[in-house]
Design a protein around this motif. Sequence first.
Motif, PDB file in Angstrom:
ATOM      1  N   UNK A 127     -11.868 -49.722  35.578  1.00 39.93           N
ATOM      2  CA  UNK A 127     -12.493 -48.442  34.941  1.00 39.93           C
ATOM      3  C   UNK A 127     -14.047 -48.671  34.594  1.00 39.93           C
ATOM      4  N   UNK A 128     -14.732 -47.656  35.047  1.00 35.20           N
ATOM      5  CA  UNK A 128     -16.137 -47.731  34.818  1.00 35.20           C
ATOM      6  C   UNK A 128     -16.487 -46.541  33.909  1.00 35.20           C
ATOM      7  N   UNK A 129     -17.258 -46.990  32.792  1.00 36.56           N
ATOM      8  CA  UNK A 129     -17.614 -45.991  31.983  1.00 36.56           C
ATOM      9  C   UNK A 129     -19.287 -45.690  32.161  1.00 36.56           C
ATOM     10  N   UNK A 130     -19.567 -44.339  32.301  1.00 36.36           N
ATOM     11  CA  UNK A 130     -20.781 -43.930  32.443  1.00 36.36           C
ATOM     12  C   UNK A 130     -21.289 -42.946  31.097  1.00 36.36           C
ATOM     13  N   UNK A 131     -22.295 -43.322  30.537  1.00 30.00           N
ATOM     14  CA  UNK A 131     -22.677 -42.658  29.253  1.00 30.00           C
ATOM     15  C   UNK A 131     -23.865 -42.364  29.339  1.00 30.00           C
ATOM     16  N   UNK A 132     -24.250 -40.969  28.356  1.00 25.44           N
ATOM     17  CA  UNK A 132     -25.815 -40.874  28.461  1.00 25.44           C
ATOM     18  C   UNK A 132     -26.132 -40.732  26.775  1.00 25.44           C
TER      19      UNK A 132
END
Length: 145
Positions: A127-132
């Motif tokens: 699982x890869x989290x991508x946030x702004x």
Amino acid sequence: MAAGLRWSHVGLNCTDQKTTEEFYTRYFGFTRARVVDLGESRIVFLRKGDAYLELFAAGDTVPARAANDDGPQAPGRMRHLAFQTDSVDAFLAELGDAAEVTLGPLDFDDFICGWRTVWVRDPDGVIVEVSQGYEDDGSHDKDGA
């Protein structure tokens, strides 16, 4: 802190090192830094700034149970890798059909105005989290009080 101690890398077991390398170079901006030839196998190092991913061939082992949502919650297992972006929506648009979203996108404006996150699955199920918009909270002291 121990003298000279600094972050090094995360090692990932890969079903297909080439597929995993293409995923992280194409969508996350990593570049190949080194290949270590071990005869019948190899280790591929990918680099982005000071962060490294070390890719290993998984071999003929039984795959781990598929992770969902924001990653496995069992002790001793990595929950997810995480990256920052300027726009979660633009990132998802770039991934297109390659995006296997496991959770989100979710807005966390109740905690930080503009904080938005999506979780996707890499080719090996990580699982890869991508946030702004995430920002540290400077009101906390260093001892966690």
